[in-house]
Design a protein around this motif. Structure first.
Motif, PDB file in Angstrom:
ATOM      1  N   PHE A 137       1.016  -1.573  -0.134  1.00  0.00           N
ATOM      2  CA  PHE A 137       0.004   0.203   0.303  1.00  0.00           C
ATOM      3  C   PHE A 137       0.396   1.314   0.131  1.00  0.00           C
ATOM      4  CE2 PHE A 137      -0.130  -1.053   3.852  1.00  0.00           C
ATOM      5  CZ  PHE A 137       0.389  -0.033   4.910  1.00  0.00           C
ATOM      6  N   THR A 138       2.433   1.237  -0.043  1.00  0.00           N
ATOM      7  CA  THR A 138       2.891   2.569   0.031  1.00  0.00           C
ATOM      8  C   THR A 138       3.100   2.843  -1.224  1.00  0.00           C
ATOM      9  OG1 THR A 138       5.172   0.553  -0.052  1.00  0.00           O
ATOM     10  CG2 THR A 138       4.507   1.963   1.873  1.00  0.00           C
ATOM     11  N   ALA A 139       2.670   2.289  -2.476  1.00  0.00           N
ATOM     12  CA  ALA A 139       2.519   2.650  -3.561  1.00  0.00           C
ATOM     13  C   ALA A 139       1.411   2.499  -4.363  1.00  0.00           C
ATOM     14  CB  ALA A 139       3.108   1.506  -4.826  1.00  0.00           C
ATOM     15  N   ALA A 140       0.641   3.402  -4.674  1.00  0.00           N
ATOM     16  CA  ALA A 140      -0.359   3.272  -5.515  1.00  0.00           C
ATOM     17  C   ALA A 140      -1.215   2.005  -5.819  1.00  0.00           C
ATOM     18  CB  ALA A 140      -0.836   4.181  -7.284  1.00  0.00           C
ATOM     19  N   VAL A 141      -2.179   1.851  -5.360  1.00  0.00           N
ATOM     20  CA  VAL A 141      -3.031   0.890  -5.582  1.00  0.00           C
ATOM     21  C   VAL A 141      -3.723   0.807  -6.139  1.00  0.00           C
ATOM     22  CG1 VAL A 141      -4.389  -0.883  -4.178  1.00  0.00           C
ATOM     23  CG2 VAL A 141      -2.430  -0.045  -3.432  1.00  0.00           C
ATOM     24  N   ALA A 142      -4.335  -0.155  -7.371  1.00  0.00           N
ATOM     25  CA  ALA A 142      -5.041  -0.711  -8.311  1.00  0.00           C
ATOM     26  C   ALA A 142      -6.423  -1.059  -7.203  1.00  0.00           C
ATOM     27  CB  ALA A 142      -5.161  -1.143  -9.333  1.00  0.00           C
ATOM     28  N   LEU A 143      -7.683  -0.440  -7.567  1.00  0.00           N
ATOM     29  CA  LEU A 143      -8.642  -0.998  -6.263  1.00  0.00           C
ATOM     30  C   LEU A 143      -9.875  -1.570  -7.595  1.00  0.00           C
ATOM     31  CD1 LEU A 143      -9.735   2.034  -4.647  1.00  0.00           C
ATOM     32  CD2 LEU A 143      -8.315   0.392  -3.917  1.00  0.00           C
ATOM     33  N   ILE A 161       0.705   4.299  10.348  1.00  0.00           N
ATOM     34  CA  ILE A 161       1.480   5.825   9.311  1.00  0.00           C
ATOM     35  C   ILE A 161       2.624   5.649  10.048  1.00  0.00           C
ATOM     36  CG2 ILE A 161      -0.383   7.379  10.168  1.00  0.00           C
ATOM     37  CD1 ILE A 161      -0.756   8.498   7.769  1.00  0.00           C
ATOM     38  N   GLY A 162       2.715   5.704  11.135  1.00  0.00           N
ATOM     39  CA  GLY A 162       4.227   5.965  11.815  1.00  0.00           C
ATOM     40  C   GLY A 162       5.223   5.319  11.299  1.00  0.00           C
ATOM     41  N   ASN A 163       4.895   4.453  11.068  1.00  0.00           N
ATOM     42  CA  ASN A 163       5.885   3.464  10.157  1.00  0.00           C
ATOM     43  C   ASN A 163       6.835   3.578   8.939  1.00  0.00           C
ATOM     44  OD1 ASN A 163       4.315   1.008  11.288  1.00  0.00           O
ATOM     45  ND2 ASN A 163       5.561   1.974  12.765  1.00  0.00           N
ATOM     46  N   LEU A 164       5.979   4.666   8.632  1.00  0.00           N
ATOM     47  CA  LEU A 164       6.076   5.437   7.335  1.00  0.00           C
ATOM     48  C   LEU A 164       7.227   6.790   7.565  1.00  0.00           C
ATOM     49  CD1 LEU A 164       3.305   4.543   5.496  1.00  0.00           C
ATOM     50  CD2 LEU A 164       4.634   3.335   5.787  1.00  0.00           C
ATOM     51  N   PRO A 165       8.344   6.330   6.537  1.00  0.00           N
ATOM     52  CA  PRO A 165       9.029   8.349   6.633  1.00  0.00           C
ATOM     53  C   PRO A 165       8.180   9.079   6.267  1.00  0.00           C
ATOM     54  CG  PRO A 165       9.989   6.728   4.887  1.00  0.00           C
ATOM     55  CD  PRO A 165       8.876   5.566   5.265  1.00  0.00           C
ATOM     56  N   PRO A 166       7.800  10.535   6.722  1.00  0.00           N
ATOM     57  CA  PRO A 166       7.106  10.992   6.601  1.00  0.00           C
ATOM     58  C   PRO A 166       6.565  11.365   4.876  1.00  0.00           C
ATOM     59  CG  PRO A 166       8.106  12.594   8.976  1.00  0.00           C
ATOM     60  CD  PRO A 166       8.752  11.299   7.604  1.00  0.00           C
ATOM     61  N   GLU A 167       7.702  11.494   3.944  1.00  0.00           N
ATOM     62  CA  GLU A 167       7.706  11.943   2.758  1.00  0.00           C
ATOM     63  C   GLU A 167       6.587  10.553   2.467  1.00  0.00           C
ATOM     64  OE1 GLU A 167      11.373  10.045   3.152  1.00  0.00           O
ATOM     65  OE2 GLU A 167      10.897  12.005   3.610  1.00  0.00           O
ATOM     66  N   THR A 168       7.088   9.384   2.548  1.00  0.00           N
ATOM     67  CA  THR A 168       6.615   8.421   1.954  1.00  0.00           C
ATOM     68  C   THR A 168       5.113   8.044   3.286  1.00  0.00           C
ATOM     69  OG1 THR A 168       8.566   6.553   2.256  1.00  0.00           O
ATOM     70  CG2 THR A 168       6.391   5.743   1.592  1.00  0.00           C
ATOM     71  N   ALA A 169       4.084   8.864   3.693  1.00  0.00           N
ATOM     72  CA  ALA A 169       3.504   9.041   4.828  1.00  0.00           C
ATOM     73  C   ALA A 169       2.640  10.463   3.210  1.00  0.00           C
ATOM     74  CB  ALA A 169       3.329   8.996   5.974  1.00  0.00           C
ATOM     75  N   THR A 170       3.114  10.523   3.305  1.00  0.00           N
ATOM     76  CA  THR A 170       1.646  11.910   2.923  1.00  0.00           C
ATOM     77  C   THR A 170       2.109  11.642   1.107  1.00  0.00           C
ATOM     78  OG1 THR A 170       3.035  13.822   3.880  1.00  0.00           O
ATOM     79  CG2 THR A 170       1.957  14.604   1.790  1.00  0.00           C
ATOM     80  N   ALA A 171       2.939  10.330   0.524  1.00  0.00           N
ATOM     81  CA  ALA A 171       2.910  10.011  -0.553  1.00  0.00           C
ATOM     82  C   ALA A 171       1.457   9.087  -0.662  1.00  0.00           C
ATOM     83  CB  ALA A 171       3.608   9.625  -1.375  1.00  0.00           C
ATOM     84  N   LEU A 172       1.371   7.938   0.282  1.00  0.00           N
ATOM     85  CA  LEU A 172       0.097   7.477   0.346  1.00  0.00           C
ATOM     86  C   LEU A 172      -1.602   8.316   0.533  1.00  0.00           C
ATOM     87  CD1 LEU A 172      -0.191   4.404   2.589  1.00  0.00           C
ATOM     88  CD2 LEU A 172      -1.371   5.703   2.526  1.00  0.00           C
ATOM     89  N   MET A 173      -1.108   9.154   1.404  1.00  0.00           N
ATOM     90  CA  MET A 173      -2.325  10.171   1.386  1.00  0.00           C
ATOM     91  C   MET A 173      -3.219  10.462   0.406  1.00  0.00           C
ATOM     92  SD  MET A 173      -3.772   8.707   4.292  1.00  0.00           S
ATOM     93  CE  MET A 173      -4.694   9.979   4.598  1.00  0.00           C
ATOM     94  N   ALA A 174      -2.099  10.896  -1.094  1.00  0.00           N
ATOM     95  CA  ALA A 174      -2.066  11.250  -1.933  1.00  0.00           C
ATOM     96  C   ALA A 174      -2.496  10.046  -2.802  1.00  0.00           C
ATOM     97  CB  ALA A 174      -1.039  12.856  -2.567  1.00  0.00           C
ATOM     98  N   HIS A 175      -2.188   9.378  -3.069  1.00  0.00           N
ATOM     99  CA  HIS A 175      -2.658   7.825  -3.956  1.00  0.00           C
ATOM    100  C   HIS A 175      -3.840   7.346  -3.133  1.00  0.00           C
ATOM    101  CE1 HIS A 175       1.537   6.426  -4.248  1.00  0.00           C
ATOM    102  NE2 HIS A 175       1.329   7.039  -5.197  1.00  0.00           N
ATOM    103  N   ALA A 176      -4.363   7.849  -2.045  1.00  0.00           N
ATOM    104  CA  ALA A 176      -5.705   7.833  -1.159  1.00  0.00           C
ATOM    105  C   ALA A 176      -6.515   8.864  -2.080  1.00  0.00           C
ATOM    106  CB  ALA A 176      -6.203   7.561  -0.464  1.00  0.00           C
ATOM    107  N   ARG A 177      -6.530  10.314  -1.683  1.00  0.00           N
ATOM    108  CA  ARG A 177      -7.428  11.357  -2.063  1.00  0.00           C
ATOM    109  C   ARG A 177      -7.200  10.859  -3.678  1.00  0.00           C
ATOM    110  NH1 ARG A 177     -10.186  14.562  -3.452  1.00  0.00           N
ATOM    111  NH2 ARG A 177     -10.524  16.336  -3.249  1.00  0.00           N
ATOM    112  N   ALA A 178      -6.285  10.414  -4.929  1.00  0.00           N
ATOM    113  CA  ALA A 178      -6.838  10.201  -5.920  1.00  0.00           C
ATOM    114  C   ALA A 178      -7.398   9.513  -6.253  1.00  0.00           C
ATOM    115  CB  ALA A 178      -5.418   9.953  -6.784  1.00  0.00           C
TER     116      ALA A 178
END
Length: 316
Positions: A137-143, A161-178
């Motif tokens: 899930f740290t990469a863009a996931v095809a639903l 989410i606390g296990n992820l580097p901040p830049e990875t966490a923000t990218a993950l949240m951006a994937h979900a926003r998309a």
């Protein structure tokens, strides 16, 4: 080669490449995503029941007290999509209150564990489509394609989410926003508190967390033929105040060489492999994390002692 053998071969190649890349760095690292094979996932479920590990029971209480409210964020006929679903234990609070859900999409990297969980959920929730997705899930996931246009709400409990580097966490949240039709996100975050409580949560008296972190070396031995002697490594958890995180490491007890993937990796005595970090947040630092990804913190639900929070995020 059949599909399952191809998948295993691809996973082994990715594990080898990632491990060699990380262990050749000046600060040796192994990605925590490789902790979660079947054994690792089972060990983590044990951790969540430990007395020192306040996170799971505190979050579970918040979810129980707010289940109807949180389930109500998912529109009628919508889908709940969960990152890192594991055994979906906490999610059942929302599924119990979410009779109007059309689907639940658990996303997890451990295919066997996910399949077992999905089978159990289908027996329990016969009116909700259970549509598991095996993915990192740290990469863009095809639903699932048939759910693409379905209104959906993301769910990421457990402070993972606390296990992820901040830049990875923000990218993950951006994937979900998309995601098409995304209407909100429910996010579990651990809050900054005293260091004694934090360290104890990640260095339990029974040694389960130590076994969980060391499982990554078991996996390298089993899947790649490495020759890590686990008795030559010690587990260490420590609070990094400057970065607001717990660092979890495996420390070489002696100078040694380890064979891995056709290479030799040298360790000095006292040299550490950084395996995982668990970042802790304040309301302000959480807002800074999610805002660049297109979210805002709409509500922060906490326990009375403000040890843990379930954040409701809205798209901006």
């Amino acid at each position: 080669m059949d599909g399952s053998l191809q998948a295993r071969s691809a996973t082994a190649a990715a594990l080898r490449d990632d491990a060699l890349r990380g262990l050749r760095q000046p600060q040796k690292v192994l990605s925590p995503k490789w902790l979660y094979d079947q054994r690792g996932s089972a060990l983590f479920e044990q951790i969540t029941a430990l007395p020192e590990y306040y996170l799971t029971r505190t979050e579970a209480a918040i979810l129980k007290d707010n289940a109807a409210r949180l389930a109500g964020l998912v529109p009628e006929g919508g889908a709940l999509v969960e990152f890192g679903s594991g055994a979906s234990v906490k999610t059942r609070r929302l599924l119990d209150a979410g009779g109007h859900f059309a689907a639940y999409v658990p996303i997890d990297i451990s295919a066997v564990f996910l399949a077992e969980t999905a089978q159990d959920l289908r027996r329990r929730y016969t009116e909700i489509e259970i549509a598991p997705v095996v993915a990192d899930f740290t990469a863009a996931v095809a639903l699932p394609e048939h759910l693409e246009a379905t209104p959906k709400v993301g769910f990421f409990p457990g402070s993972t989410i606390g296990n992820l580097p901040p830049e990875t966490a923000t990218a993950l949240m951006a994937h979900a926003r998309a995601w098409p039709g995304v209407e909100g996100f429910i996010l579990g975050v651990d809050l900054v508190k005293d260091s004694e409580t934090l360290v104890a949560a990640y260095d339990d008296s029974q040694g389960v967390t130590a076994d969980f972190i060391a499982n990554i070396l078991h996996r390298l031995n089993r899947e790649l033929g490495a020759d890590f002697d686990l008795s030559h490594f010690a587990y260490r958890a420590r609070w990094n105040a400057a970065a607001a995180r717990i660092d979890m490491e495996l420390v070489s007890r002696r100078a040694q060489n380890v064979a891995l993937g056709g290479a030799t990796i040298g360790f000095d005595a006292g040299e550490a492999i950084h395996v995982s970090a668990s970042r802790k947040y304040t309301e302000a630092s959480l807002a800074r994390l999610v805002q660049p990804a297109g979210w805002r913190v709409e509500t922060l639900l906490t326990d009375a002692a403000r040890r843990f929070a379930v954040a409701v995020l809205a798209p901006v």
